[in-house]
Design a protein around this motif. Structure first.
Motif, mmCIF file in Angstrom:
data_model
loop_
_atom_site.group_PDB
_atom_site.id
_atom_site.type_symbol
_atom_site.label_atom_id
_atom_site.label_comp_id
_atom_site.label_asym_id
_atom_site.label_seq_id
_atom_site.Cartn_x
_atom_site.Cartn_y
_atom_site.Cartn_z
ATOM 1 N N HIS A 217 103.858 38.250 51.150
ATOM 2 C CA HIS A 217 103.304 37.419 50.078
ATOM 3 C C HIS A 217 103.751 37.861 48.693
ATOM 4 C CE1 HIS A 217 100.593 36.014 53.286
ATOM 5 N NE2 HIS A 217 100.603 34.901 52.575
ATOM 6 N N GLN A 218 104.612 38.873 48.591
ATOM 7 C CA GLN A 218 105.143 39.266 47.292
ATOM 8 C C GLN A 218 106.119 38.200 46.821
ATOM 9 O OE1 GLN A 218 106.889 43.144 47.713
ATOM 10 N NE2 GLN A 218 104.941 44.126 48.203
ATOM 11 N N THR A 219 106.391 38.176 45.522
ATOM 12 C CA THR A 219 107.310 37.167 44.998
ATOM 13 C C THR A 219 108.703 37.315 45.605
ATOM 14 O OG1 THR A 219 107.782 38.592 43.111
ATOM 15 C CG2 THR A 219 106.105 36.887 42.813
ATOM 16 N N VAL A 220 109.139 38.549 45.798
ATOM 17 C CA VAL A 220 110.400 38.824 46.496
ATOM 18 C C VAL A 220 110.058 39.736 47.666
ATOM 19 C CG1 VAL A 220 112.707 39.794 46.325
ATOM 20 C CG2 VAL A 220 111.702 38.650 44.352
ATOM 21 N N PRO A 221 109.991 39.163 48.869
ATOM 22 C CA PRO A 221 109.617 40.000 50.024
ATOM 23 C C PRO A 221 110.633 41.118 50.245
ATOM 24 C CG PRO A 221 109.596 37.675 50.610
ATOM 25 C CD PRO A 221 110.204 37.782 49.255
ATOM 26 N N PRO A 222 110.159 42.283 50.640
ATOM 27 C CA PRO A 222 111.079 43.408 50.854
ATOM 28 C C PRO A 222 111.916 43.222 52.116
ATOM 29 C CG PRO A 222 108.879 44.026 51.512
ATOM 30 C CD PRO A 222 108.778 42.659 50.905
#
Length: 124
Positions: free
Chosen positions: A81-86
């Protein structure tokens, strides 16, 4: 008087001619396009990396910390759910069951972590 046999030279020249005929179209681009110009934003910096290791017994580690599967799913959900998934780097022992690896990959993809890479050793 000795005659010069030119047959081998002609054979070599014909082989070279065939090679040039085949490779010449590959050296030039097939499509000549006039592409439009656009001012785009710079790509985001590479995301963080999650290191998940699975040993031969199926025990999972997240960034060198032992973790069970439900807790790993929660962490993958938060990461997805982060803006840029790891990115997910998967370190799996070669005797790890494929079922365990497939289950982890499926969970990561379902949670939004789509960039998965397998880490291997270089041959010695």
């Amino acid at each position: 008087m000795a005659d010069i046999n030119v047959t081998p030279m002609v054979d070599v020249m014909l082989v070279l001619l065939v090679i040039f005929i085949i490779t010449a179209p590959l050296m030039t681009p097939m499509l000549k396009l006039d592409l439009p110009q656009a001012a785009a934003k710079a790509l985001p910096q590479p995301a963080a990396v999650l290191h998940v290791a699975i040993d031969a017994n199926g025990l999972m580690y997240l960034n060198d910390q032992v973790i069970d599967y439900p807790a790993l799913e929660i962490r993958l959900d938060a990461a997805g759910h982060q803006t840029v998934p790891p990115d997910l780097q998967l370190w799996a022992d070669k005797s790890t069951r494929y079922e365990t690896i497939a289950r982890l990959m499926s969970a990561a993809q379902a949670k939004g972590v789509n960039k998965i890479s397998f880490v291997t050793d270089a041959p010695r």
